[in-house]
Design a protein around this motif. Structure first.
Motif, short mmCIF file in Angstrom:
data_model
loop_
_atom_site.label_atom_id
_atom_site.label_comp_id
_atom_site.label_asym_id
_atom_site.label_seq_id
_atom_site.Cartn_x
_atom_site.Cartn_y
_atom_site.Cartn_z
N LEU A 62 40.77 27.22 62.10
CA LEU A 62 39.63 27.91 62.71
C LEU A 62 39.74 29.43 62.57
CD1 LEU A 62 39.27 25.85 66.02
CD2 LEU A 62 37.75 25.77 64.03
N GLY A 63 40.93 29.91 62.23
CA GLY A 63 41.12 31.34 62.10
C GLY A 63 41.11 32.07 63.43
N VAL A 64 41.60 31.39 64.48
CA VAL A 64 41.64 32.00 65.82
C VAL A 64 43.03 31.78 66.42
CG1 VAL A 64 39.18 31.65 66.21
CG2 VAL A 64 40.80 29.87 66.92
N GLY A 65 43.25 32.42 67.56
CA GLY A 65 44.52 32.24 68.25
C GLY A 65 44.60 30.89 68.94
N ARG A 66 45.81 30.52 69.33
CA ARG A 66 46.01 29.21 69.97
C ARG A 66 45.28 29.10 71.29
NH1 ARG A 66 52.37 27.93 69.62
NH2 ARG A 66 51.64 26.03 70.66
N THR A 67 45.21 30.20 72.04
CA THR A 67 44.49 30.17 73.32
C THR A 67 43.02 29.86 73.10
OG1 THR A 67 46.01 31.75 74.33
CG2 THR A 67 43.86 31.48 75.37
N THR A 68 42.43 30.47 72.07
CA THR A 68 41.01 30.23 71.77
C THR A 68 40.76 28.79 71.34
OG1 THR A 68 40.68 32.54 71.11
CG2 THR A 68 39.08 30.93 70.30
N SER A 69 41.60 28.27 70.45
CA SER A 69 41.40 26.89 70.00
C SER A 69 41.62 25.91 71.15
CB SER A 69 42.33 26.56 68.83
OG SER A 69 43.68 26.58 69.23
N ARG A 70 42.58 26.23 72.01
CA ARG A 70 42.85 25.36 73.16
C ARG A 70 41.65 25.30 74.10
NH1 ARG A 70 47.41 27.94 75.74
NH2 ARG A 70 48.56 27.19 73.92
N GLU A 71 41.02 26.46 74.35
CA GLU A 71 39.85 26.49 75.22
C GLU A 71 38.68 25.74 74.60
OE1 GLU A 71 39.51 27.64 78.37
OE2 GLU A 71 41.69 27.86 78.25
N ALA A 72 38.51 25.87 73.29
CA ALA A 72 37.42 25.15 72.62
C ALA A 72 37.62 23.64 72.73
CB ALA A 72 37.36 25.57 71.14
N VAL A 73 38.85 23.20 72.57
CA VAL A 73 39.15 21.77 72.72
C VAL A 73 38.86 21.31 74.14
CG1 VAL A 73 41.04 20.08 72.77
CG2 VAL A 73 40.80 21.63 70.82
N ARG A 74 39.21 22.14 75.11
CA ARG A 74 38.96 21.78 76.52
C ARG A 74 37.47 21.60 76.78
NH1 ARG A 74 42.16 25.62 80.61
NH2 ARG A 74 41.00 24.31 82.05
N VAL A 75 36.64 22.45 76.17
CA VAL A 75 35.19 22.33 76.34
C VAL A 75 34.72 20.96 75.84
CG1 VAL A 75 32.94 23.20 75.59
CG2 VAL A 75 34.75 24.80 76.24
N LEU B 133 42.63 14.95 65.81
CA LEU B 133 42.53 16.35 65.44
C LEU B 133 43.89 16.87 64.99
CD1 LEU B 133 39.76 16.20 66.87
CD2 LEU B 133 40.26 18.45 67.85
N PRO B 134 43.90 17.91 64.16
CA PRO B 134 45.18 18.54 63.82
C PRO B 134 45.85 19.09 65.08
CG PRO B 134 43.40 19.30 62.37
CD PRO B 134 42.76 18.52 63.47
N GLY B 135 47.15 19.28 65.01
CA GLY B 135 47.87 19.86 66.13
C GLY B 135 47.37 21.26 66.43
N GLU B 136 47.78 21.79 67.57
CA GLU B 136 47.25 23.08 68.03
C GLU B 136 47.49 24.21 67.04
OE1 GLU B 136 48.80 25.66 71.55
OE2 GLU B 136 47.33 24.27 72.39
N VAL B 137 48.69 24.27 66.48
CA VAL B 137 49.00 25.35 65.54
C VAL B 137 48.14 25.25 64.29
CG1 VAL B 137 50.79 26.34 64.06
CG2 VAL B 137 51.36 25.60 66.39
N GLU B 138 48.04 24.04 63.71
CA GLU B 138 47.24 23.83 62.51
C GLU B 138 45.76 24.04 62.78
OE1 GLU B 138 46.16 22.85 58.54
OE2 GLU B 138 47.92 23.71 59.53
N LEU B 139 45.29 23.58 63.94
CA LEU B 139 43.88 23.74 64.29
C LEU B 139 43.53 25.22 64.41
CD1 LEU B 139 41.20 22.38 65.02
CD2 LEU B 139 41.95 22.36 67.41
N SER B 140 44.42 25.99 65.03
CA SER B 140 44.19 27.44 65.16
C SER B 140 44.12 28.09 63.78
CB SER B 140 45.30 28.07 65.99
OG SER B 140 45.33 27.53 67.30
N ARG B 141 44.99 27.65 62.89
CA ARG B 141 44.98 28.21 61.53
C ARG B 141 43.68 27.88 60.81
NH1 ARG B 141 45.52 27.04 56.44
NH2 ARG B 141 45.64 24.79 56.84
#
Length: 233
Positions: free
Chosen positions: A44-57, A34-42
């Motif tokens: 998905l168009g969401v904040g890093r906390t949101t993308s991090r939680e989605a990855v955790r799920v 997967l892309p890194g956290e910053v790129e993944l957030s970009r």
């Protein structure tokens, strides 16, 4: 006419659904990174906390797997079965049983044998754990702190035994954090407090308090992971 009620979905649910879609359609095939956290957030168009939680799920569901120092990879096209999740939970429980037995004694010995250098190393490792910013970093910082406790026991056999279990401990710790068992919500404060109490007990040379603090940490995790029914082997 059947009308389905409109459901409000959180940003985490939306981000999780999009990740599942990308994996399910083969945009991100099994084995891909997967892309890194910053790129993944970009993306998905969401904040890093949101993308991090989605990855955790998705890690908890077995679709993603985090590799320390490397990143997060696609592990399965769809969530693993309930049976497989329960099996992994059972395996993690048994790893933590061994860890509890080993580390309670390590804490006791560390309080009796620690040097000033050991105490400094423990405090530094504790600070790094407190500062961990994401689940992968938390697992690694937690292991480093416990590794320092074992080393402070000054028993080379105990140190080799702990080091031989590192891969299993890292995988189990990753599951515990990703599955949101005892490392989130109100329990987080209690677990952080137990780690602080452990370091202070070792620094004070109090073996009983060190053993109790270790138990307060690991036994809480065991209670969260405990299978409803275990089969003797």
């Amino acid at each position: 006419m059947t009308v389905r009620p409109v459901r409000h979905r959180s940003l985490v649910e939306e981000a999780t659904a999009e990740l599942r879609r990308l994996i399910g359609t083969g945009e991100w095939p099994v084995g891909s990174k997967l892309p890194g956290e910053v790129e993944l957030s970009r993306l998905l168009g969401v904040g890093r906390t949101t993308s991090r939680e989605a990855v955790r799920v998705l890690i908890a569901d077995g679709q993603l797997r985090a590799r320390q120092g490397s990143g997060t990879y696609v592990a399965a096209v769809s969530p693993v079965s309930r049976f497989d999740r329960e099996l992994r939970r059972s395996e993690t429980f048994h790893v933590y049983e061994v860890r509890a037995a080993l580390e309670v004694e390590a804490g006791r010995l560390a309080a009796q044998r620690r040097t000033e250098e050991d105490v400094l190393a423990l405090r530094a490792a504790l600070a790094a754990r407190d500062a961990a910013a994401d689940p992968i970093e938390l697992v690694e910082a937690d292991l480093e702190l416990h590794r320092r406790v074992v080393r402070a026991a000054h028993n080379p056999v105990l140190t080799r035994l702990f080091d031989s279990l590192l891969d299993a401990l890292r995988e189990a710790g990753g599951y515990v954090v990703a599955a949101d068992h005892p490392h989130a919500g109100t329990d987080q404060d209690a677990i952080t407090g137990a780690h602080h109490a452990l370091v202070e007990a070792i620094a004070a040379g109090d073996p009983t308090a060190a053993a109790e603090a270790t138990g307060a940490n690991l036994i809480r995790t065991l209670d969260q992971l405990r299978p409803t029914q275990t089969t003797p082997h």
